[in-house]
Design an enzyme around this catalytic site. Sequence first.
Site, PDB file in Angstrom:
ATOM      1  N   VAL A 116       3.370   0.900 -51.808  1.00  0.00           N
ATOM      2  CA  VAL A 116       2.932   1.094 -54.069  1.00  0.00           C
ATOM      3  C   VAL A 116       3.213   2.752 -54.239  1.00  0.00           C
ATOM      4  O   VAL A 116       3.003   2.029 -55.168  1.00  0.00           O
ATOM      5  CB  VAL A 116       1.354   0.475 -53.456  1.00  0.00           C
ATOM      6  CG1 VAL A 116       0.342   1.363 -52.991  1.00  0.00           C
ATOM      7  CG2 VAL A 116       1.129   1.018 -55.263  1.00  0.00           C
ATOM      8  N   GLY A 117       2.831   3.453 -53.065  1.00  0.00           N
ATOM      9  CA  GLY A 117       3.020   4.465 -53.698  1.00  0.00           C
ATOM     10  C   GLY A 117       4.977   4.492 -53.826  1.00  0.00           C
ATOM     11  O   GLY A 117       5.490   4.696 -53.514  1.00  0.00           O
ATOM     12  N   ARG A 141      -7.198   1.080 -57.298  1.00  0.00           N
ATOM     13  CA  ARG A 141      -7.204  -0.427 -56.620  1.00  0.00           C
ATOM     14  C   ARG A 141      -7.994  -0.058 -54.921  1.00  0.00           C
ATOM     15  O   ARG A 141      -8.928  -1.206 -55.372  1.00  0.00           O
ATOM     16  CB  ARG A 141      -5.711  -1.345 -56.120  1.00  0.00           C
ATOM     17  CG  ARG A 141      -5.129  -1.560 -57.288  1.00  0.00           C
ATOM     18  CD  ARG A 141      -3.640  -2.292 -57.281  1.00  0.00           C
ATOM     19  NE  ARG A 141      -2.505  -1.117 -57.430  1.00  0.00           N
ATOM     20  CZ  ARG A 141      -1.922  -0.770 -57.965  1.00  0.00           C
ATOM     21  NH1 ARG A 141      -1.401  -1.431 -59.177  1.00  0.00           N
ATOM     22  NH2 ARG A 141      -0.747  -0.137 -57.809  1.00  0.00           N
ATOM     23  N   ILE A 142      -6.842   1.165 -55.127  1.00  0.00           N
ATOM     24  CA  ILE A 142      -7.614   1.383 -53.088  1.00  0.00           C
ATOM     25  C   ILE A 142      -8.683   2.034 -53.638  1.00  0.00           C
ATOM     26  O   ILE A 142     -10.385   1.543 -52.704  1.00  0.00           O
ATOM     27  CB  ILE A 142      -6.396   2.052 -52.835  1.00  0.00           C
ATOM     28  CG1 ILE A 142      -5.202   1.170 -52.415  1.00  0.00           C
ATOM     29  CG2 ILE A 142      -7.514   2.754 -51.177  1.00  0.00           C
ATOM     30  CD1 ILE A 142      -4.319   1.969 -51.870  1.00  0.00           C
ATOM     31  N   SER A 196      -2.971   8.820 -56.637  1.00  0.00           N
ATOM     32  CA  SER A 196      -1.546   8.423 -56.309  1.00  0.00           C
ATOM     33  C   SER A 196      -1.174  10.122 -56.890  1.00  0.00           C
ATOM     34  O   SER A 196      -1.947  10.810 -57.692  1.00  0.00           O
ATOM     35  CB  SER A 196      -0.984   7.412 -58.085  1.00  0.00           C
ATOM     36  OG  SER A 196      -1.506   7.765 -58.925  1.00  0.00           O
ATOM     37  N   ARG A 230      -1.935  10.900 -50.320  1.00  0.00           N
ATOM     38  CA  ARG A 230      -0.497  11.904 -50.111  1.00  0.00           C
ATOM     39  C   ARG A 230      -1.100  12.818 -49.919  1.00  0.00           C
ATOM     40  O   ARG A 230      -1.618  13.476 -49.812  1.00  0.00           O
ATOM     41  CB  ARG A 230       0.520  11.643 -51.158  1.00  0.00           C
ATOM     42  CG  ARG A 230       1.040  10.315 -51.395  1.00  0.00           C
ATOM     43  CD  ARG A 230       2.401   9.933 -50.215  1.00  0.00           C
ATOM     44  NE  ARG A 230       2.947   8.613 -51.048  1.00  0.00           N
ATOM     45  CZ  ARG A 230       2.482   7.555 -49.962  1.00  0.00           C
ATOM     46  NH1 ARG A 230       1.209   7.097 -49.507  1.00  0.00           N
ATOM     47  NH2 ARG A 230       3.733   6.601 -50.727  1.00  0.00           N
ATOM     48  N   ASP A 250      -4.910  10.764 -43.386  1.00  0.00           N
ATOM     49  CA  ASP A 250      -4.137  10.068 -43.077  1.00  0.00           C
ATOM     50  C   ASP A 250      -2.715  10.239 -43.468  1.00  0.00           C
ATOM     51  O   ASP A 250      -2.207   9.112 -43.390  1.00  0.00           O
ATOM     52  CB  ASP A 250      -4.387   8.437 -43.162  1.00  0.00           C
ATOM     53  CG  ASP A 250      -3.641   6.953 -43.232  1.00  0.00           C
ATOM     54  OD1 ASP A 250      -3.540   7.690 -41.918  1.00  0.00           O
ATOM     55  OD2 ASP A 250      -3.124   5.834 -43.842  1.00  0.00           O
ATOM     56  N   HIS A 295      -1.014   7.720 -40.920  1.00  0.00           N
ATOM     57  CA  HIS A 295      -0.434   7.408 -41.828  1.00  0.00           C
ATOM     58  C   HIS A 295      -0.157   6.292 -41.971  1.00  0.00           C
ATOM     59  O   HIS A 295       0.639   5.157 -41.925  1.00  0.00           O
ATOM     60  CB  HIS A 295       1.021   8.022 -42.025  1.00  0.00           C
ATOM     61  CG  HIS A 295       1.665   7.207 -44.009  1.00  0.00           C
ATOM     62  ND1 HIS A 295       2.148   8.558 -44.742  1.00  0.00           N
ATOM     63  CD2 HIS A 295       0.863   6.365 -44.935  1.00  0.00           C
ATOM     64  CE1 HIS A 295       2.315   8.050 -46.418  1.00  0.00           C
ATOM     65  NE2 HIS A 295       1.590   6.371 -46.241  1.00  0.00           N
ATOM     66  N   SER A 337      -1.980   1.566 -44.383  1.00  0.00           N
ATOM     67  CA  SER A 337      -1.663  -0.427 -44.494  1.00  0.00           C
ATOM     68  C   SER A 337      -1.481  -1.139 -43.363  1.00  0.00           C
ATOM     69  O   SER A 337      -0.536  -2.189 -43.074  1.00  0.00           O
ATOM     70  CB  SER A 337      -0.484  -0.020 -45.841  1.00  0.00           C
ATOM     71  OG  SER A 337       0.944   0.391 -44.888  1.00  0.00           O
TER      72      SER A 337
END
Length: 330
Positions: free
Chosen positions: A86-87, A166-167, A219, A247, A271, A295, A298
């Site tokens: 998504v990023g 969203r997250i 983001s 990030r 993460d 990381h 997901s």
Amino acid sequence: MYRMSTQQTLKVFVTRRIPQEGMQILQKAGICNLSVWDSDEPVPRAELLQGVAGAHGLLCLLSDKIDAEVLDAAGPNLKVISTLSVGFDHLAIDEIKKRGIRVGYTPDVLTDATAELTVALLLATCRRLPEGVEEVKNGGWSTWKPLWLCGYGLSGSTVGVIGLGRIGLAIARRLKPFGVKRLLYTGRHPKPQAQEIDGEYVLLDTLVRESDFVVVSCSLTPDTQGLCDKTFFSKMKKTAIFINTSRGAVVNQEDLFGALSSGQIAAAGLDVTTPEPLPTDHPLLTLKNCVVLPHIGSATYSTRGVMSELTANNLLAGLTGSEMPTELKL
Ligand code: NDP
Ligand code: DGY
């Protein structure tokens, strides 16, 4: 690298071994001449530049920097870039837009998995789970001690979410039932959906000063790069916990190390780091109050499978000029 030599004229370069769900879709479509960097490791730059030459489609990962050099190497055939993420901070969006290339990405399908992992990381950090596990293994557990391995709990706390997208919203929804008293958030605009979690839109400064838990889920953009720096950490409570699942580059890691080692803040859970992987001799890894994950936001089997499918379907739609399931609006 392996090639599926077919008579198809639409050349597609896939920069990594991806979950089979996506590969099957690409193969079944029967319109792609596929070249795959068939490895779990990132494609070396030289191989990327070579593999992408003349491609109509590029399926890439967040670890592939897709800049003007790659786009030039691809040449004028390139119609679509589909990223398994998504990023999209690894994509040079201005260059891509200039060339009229479409971009597919994977919003929504990884929101639950990433929010879940963020909550897991937060709890592991504030309740010192890795330290506890280590003490059990190394014999440090002598008896039950009233003041040993105490941490901070969510009940009655103030949580601040930086980037209620969203997250961010999914994280807030999951944290509320732990008895969180106030839920603050910041971003570029107030969000109507924040009502659902009684979220209070505040300035970044207020959020940083008043939160017991600061959770970063924005983001990575030029505005958020290095946002969490010395000044930021100096405003946090000494008892506060810092969590980042967005990030690595949102954080100035030297400043974070300073804040953690001096007791300026209580603990951090990350993460995402800069670079990835974080070198094993990195100073942050010497700290007991810093929990670092590789990381894996997901990383559930089903989520990665669905991401792979979506990435393949976005790519095919880009190749055929049809509507993508999830196209990034450039
Ligand atoms: P969204 O686009 O839904 O959310 C991003 C949020 O960032 C938006 O709410 C946006 O606010 C906010 N934002 C942008 N600029 C700023 C700013 N200057 N200050 C504060 N907030 C800002 O994306 P997702 O929630 O789907 O994903 C968010 C990020 O999470 C991804 O970009 C990716 O980097 C990361 N991620 C990490 C994963 C992991 O494995 N750890 C997994 C998945 C994603 P506004 O709407 O007001 O502009
Ligand atoms: C993303 O999608 O941006 C994550 O970082 C990996 O799922």
